[in-house]
Write a protein that holds these residues in place. Structure first.
Motif, short mmCIF file in Angstrom:
data_model
loop_
_atom_site.label_atom_id
_atom_site.label_comp_id
_atom_site.label_asym_id
_atom_site.label_seq_id
_atom_site.Cartn_x
_atom_site.Cartn_y
_atom_site.Cartn_z
N GLU A 75 75.16 4.65 70.54
CA GLU A 75 74.91 4.99 68.81
C GLU A 75 76.63 5.07 68.15
O GLU A 75 77.76 6.29 68.65
N LEU A 76 76.95 4.42 67.11
CA LEU A 76 78.41 4.19 67.03
C LEU A 76 78.47 4.66 65.20
O LEU A 76 78.03 4.39 64.80
N THR A 77 79.08 5.51 64.80
CA THR A 77 79.60 6.81 63.83
C THR A 77 80.62 5.71 63.10
O THR A 77 81.95 5.14 63.54
N VAL A 78 80.59 5.33 61.45
CA VAL A 78 80.92 4.81 61.07
C VAL A 78 81.23 5.24 59.83
O VAL A 78 80.93 5.64 59.25
N ALA A 79 82.24 5.95 59.17
CA ALA A 79 82.74 6.03 58.25
C ALA A 79 83.01 5.82 56.79
O ALA A 79 83.94 4.57 56.60
N VAL A 80 81.90 5.56 55.67
CA VAL A 80 82.05 4.70 54.93
C VAL A 80 82.02 5.66 53.29
O VAL A 80 81.85 7.27 53.76
N TRP A 81 81.72 5.08 51.89
CA TRP A 81 81.67 6.10 51.02
C TRP A 81 80.20 5.65 50.04
O TRP A 81 80.08 4.79 50.26
N SER A 82 79.98 6.45 49.82
CA SER A 82 79.18 6.23 48.78
C SER A 82 77.67 5.63 49.91
O SER A 82 77.60 4.42 48.24
#
Length: 422
Positions: free
Chosen positions: A36-43
């Motif tokens: 499970e790969l976590t990716v920081a994004v916006w909106s």
């Protein structure tokens, strides 16, 4: 005795190994099973490119699922700064701006991905050079590259009997805007709409003159300010003060038919396509190259890339690198080009796919606008950028609201940058 010595040796080896594992970033290169790969994004909900990339990557890598870390766009830089400073293990961090990237890379918070940046495919990435740090190191790869073009409404040009804006100079742009301006009051339609951002004047000036926005000498801004004020004085664009007070949106101006021309970034293409599909605008739109300085050779514009980076403390570093490489590849480019986002990866195949999108203009002028000769950075990045940006923006507002003359404001920019920054 021998058995006791063997157990002691094994115990010592484990004691040495454990701290090394705990201190390093996650390394899933030998990890088996689902990740499970976590990716920081916006909106996330209003930025469809992210989920499009996640779905395409998962389809190509079924054992890796992506869990977005969704942050409000306005809070993104501050939130990510806090996360990284606190040792957060989110695997992939989206680099919203080059300024953020330089700051995080300079603090040693991003993993070196230079091996990915020197691959054959990476040579096709527009904007890659802007991520070079420490001489020849890269800590992120761009997956999209936006740049400025001139949007125009063909119906308005046809109604005014004017030819489409093929090779405009800025002086010709002003004159054309005057001819395309019609009506009065609530029914007034402007020939052009210049948004309130300082980049519409200052970044264009820097890109097309070779001026340095961090250098402290801003005389090269003068011509572009004369253009912007000439449009206002002629009533051929909504004046700056009104646009600020009313919080005017550039999209609403163009989509509602309140302006015939709009200088803006290629990120807007996806929104126009979406609104046309929904039937919320009847704008018969196309794009042309950004107007140029008199006597210029070729088409020079400005823009900025957007990238993914691997967190230095990522829990799944190998899978994170795999995602970053995918997003910057031909496969990633095809995925986001399919929804109207301009990818950093450039090829004839990708451009053909892009212009085959339903609702996309297919005329030669639009295709010419999509392949400028040079895309310069919107703003150079250094430890001075934030302070200089604040000063330039404050003086920009004073010029556009006529509280200061162009010459006086430029002198003030130079004095303030010298005293407050340099």
């Amino acid at each position: 005795m021998k058995r006791r010595k063997m157990l002691a040796a094994v115990g010592l080896a484990m004691a040495v190994a454990l701290p090394l594992t705990a201190c390093g970033s996650g390394d899933d290169s030998t990890e088996s099973g689902p990740v499970e790969l976590t990716v920081a994004v916006w909106s996330l909900a209003s930025t469809p490119e992210f989920q499009t990339l996640f779905d395409a990557f998962h389809q190509a890598n079924p054992d890796i699922t992506i869990k977005p870390v969704d942050i409000l766009a306005a809070d993104y830089p501050t939130k990510v700064t806090t996360m990284l400073a606190g040792g957060d293990t989110t695997d992939v961090i989206t680099m919203k701006t080059l300024a953020d990237y330089v700051r995080f890379a300079g603090r040693g918070q991003l993993k070196d991905v230079s091996s990915l940046a020197t691959s054959a495919d990476a040579g096709k990435l527009a904007g890659l050079d802007q991520y070079k740090q420490d001489g020849d190191k890269y800590y992120a790869l761009p997956y999209r590259q936006d740049f400025w073009v001139l949007y125009y409404n063909k119906k308005m040009f046809d109604a005014a009997g004017q030819p489409y804006p093929t090779n405009l100079t800025w002086d010709q742009y002003v004159e054309l805007a005057k001819k395309l301006t019609t009506g009065t009051g609530e029914k007034k339609v402007y020939g052009a709409y210049q948004h309130t951002w300082r980049s519409i004047v200052q970044a264009i000036s820097a890109a097309q003159t070779g001026g340095d926005q961090l250098g402290g000498d801003y005389k090269f801004f003068a011509d572009q300010y004369k253009t912007a004020l000439a449009l206002q004085e002629a009533g051929a664009t909504l004046d700056f003060g009104t646009a600020v007070t009313q919080k005017t949106g550039y999209a609403s101006m163009f989509e509602s038919g309140k302006t015939a021309m709009l200088p803006m970034g290629t990120w807007y293409i996806a929104k126009v396509l979406s609104e046309k599909k929904k039937g919320t605008t009847d704008a018969d739109w196309a794009i042309a190259p950004l107007p140029q300085r008199t006597g210029s050779a070729g088409i020079t514009t400005f823009g900025a890339p957007t990238a993914f980076a691997v967190n230095k403390k990522a829990k799944h570093a190998a899978a994170a690198e795999k995602f970053v490489q995918f997003a910057a590849s031909a496969a990633g480019a095809k995925a986001i080009a399919g929804i109207g986002v301009v990818p950093a990866y450039s090829s004839d195949e990708i451009r053909s796919q892009y212009f085959a999108l339903p609702g996309m203009p297919t005329d030669e002028l639009s295709k010419k606008a999509f392949t400028p000769d040079k895309i310069n950075p919107e703003m150079p990045v250094s430890d001075k950028t934030a302070k200089v940006d604040t000063i330039l923006n404050e003086e920009h507002q004073l010029i556009m609201t006529k509280q200061k003359s162009i010459d006086d404001a430029i002198k003030e920019m130079e004095t303030r940058v010298k005293n407050e920054v340099n």
